[in-house]
Design a protein around this motif. Structure first.
Motif, PDB file in Angstrom:
ATOM      1  N   MET A  72       0.909  -1.123   0.061  1.00 52.19           N
ATOM      2  CA  MET A  72       0.143   0.053   0.007  1.00 52.19           C
ATOM      3  C   MET A  72       1.038   1.333   0.276  1.00 52.19           C
ATOM      4  N   ASN A  75      -0.770   7.022   2.000  1.00 51.63           N
ATOM      5  CA  ASN A  75      -2.056   7.110   2.314  1.00 51.63           C
ATOM      6  C   ASN A  75      -3.019   6.261   2.393  1.00 51.63           C
ATOM      7  N   ARG A  76      -2.883   5.007   1.563  1.00 53.44           N
ATOM      8  CA  ARG A  76      -3.812   3.850   1.640  1.00 53.44           C
ATOM      9  C   ARG A  76      -3.439   3.272   3.031  1.00 53.44           C
ATOM     10  N   GLU A  79      -4.733   5.075   6.122  1.00 53.12           N
ATOM     11  CA  GLU A  79      -6.169   5.000   6.142  1.00 53.12           C
ATOM     12  C   GLU A  79      -6.488   3.441   6.595  1.00 53.12           C
TER      13      GLU A  79
END
Ligand code: ATP
Ligand code: MG
Length: 231
Positions: A72, A75-76, A79
């Motif tokens: 990932m 940002n992913r 999150e």
């Protein structure tokens, strides 16, 4: 729930790479409670930080709820961590100028949950961990064991798939340690929360369903593996 596949990690120190974890593979099923044991420097915190997505592995894969977290982007991953992963630190890591309730609510602020729902969910959890009456105090007004209860409540507020704890009782006396472990076992057995807990203490490990043991970055024991540890 969690699948670690041929995971290796090295730290770069000056000119050389120092290998710290060597081709670790294991799975943790939903609802399990696993103790990660090993002497100081064996790689426990490194493994935990990798599994929690706090750093990227040199090689190998970590799947949580079917998703490879090492692939990932930043940002992913941030999150994903906020919604799927809980973390309990030895030193609690509470924010001193927020009340106990505000500390527990904080992960929900980042999820844009409204204040009424935040408060309700925080109060429910604070009651569940036995400190419902401390919600409006500040962390410095609590004992170490109570502060760790706040940190446990905070780790659960987003309903994570898995909770990692790095020596959660390392700063506590023996009696308080037992109380915190009782609480974690209760949360596992009655709320089905999946835990991976790093500990030095064999007594703590004896009370979990499964023990993974590291030595010098190798997995040398897995009490839950039917095939034993592949060599
Ligand atoms: N950021 C880093 N840079 C370089 N080496 C590191 C770093 N973090 C850890 N190490 C090294 O990796 C090895 C494993 O460290 P780690 O913190 O994972 O051990 P541990 O099993 O958690 O030990 P303890 O029980 O003392 O907490 C150690 O030899 C350590 O010196
Ligand atoms: Mg450590």
């Amino acid at each position: 729930m969690l699948s670690v596949e041929r995971l290796s990690h090295s730290f770069r120190t000056g000119e050389e790479d120092t290998p710290v974890l060597h081709e670790l593979s294991f799975r943790v099923e939903h609802g399990q409670m696993v103790a990660l044991l090993g002497s100081s420097g064996s790689g426990k915190s490194t493994l935990l930080n990798l599994m929690a997505g706090l750093m990227k592995p040199t090689r190998g894969s970590i799947l949580i709820a079917g998703q490879a977290i090492e692939k990932m982007n930043e940002n992913r991953l941030a999150e994903f961590r906020r919604t799927h992963i809980g973390f309990i630190f030895q030193s609690y890591e509470l924010i001193p100028h927020l009340t106990v309730r505000e500390n527990v609510e904080l992960p929900l602020v980042f999820q844009s949950v409204g204040s009424k729902e935040r408060k309700e969910r925080a109060m429910t959890l604070l009651q569940q961990v036995g400190i419902g009456d401390k919600s409006e105090l500040f962390p410095s007004q609590l004992s170490g064991g109570q502060q760790q209860r706040v940190s446990i409540a905070r780790s659960l507020i987003t309903k994570p798939a898995i909770v990692f704890a790095d020596e959660p009782t390392g700063n506590l006396d023996t009696k308080t340690e037992k109380e915190i472990i009782d609480l974690l076992i209760d949360l596992n057995q009655n709320s089905g929360i999946t835990f991976v807990i790093v500990t030095h203490e064999h007594e703590v490990a004896c009370r979990t369903q499964r023990i993974l043991q590291l030595r010098d970055g190798f997995l040398i024991e897995d009490s839950g593996s039917q095939e034993g540890v592949a060599g």
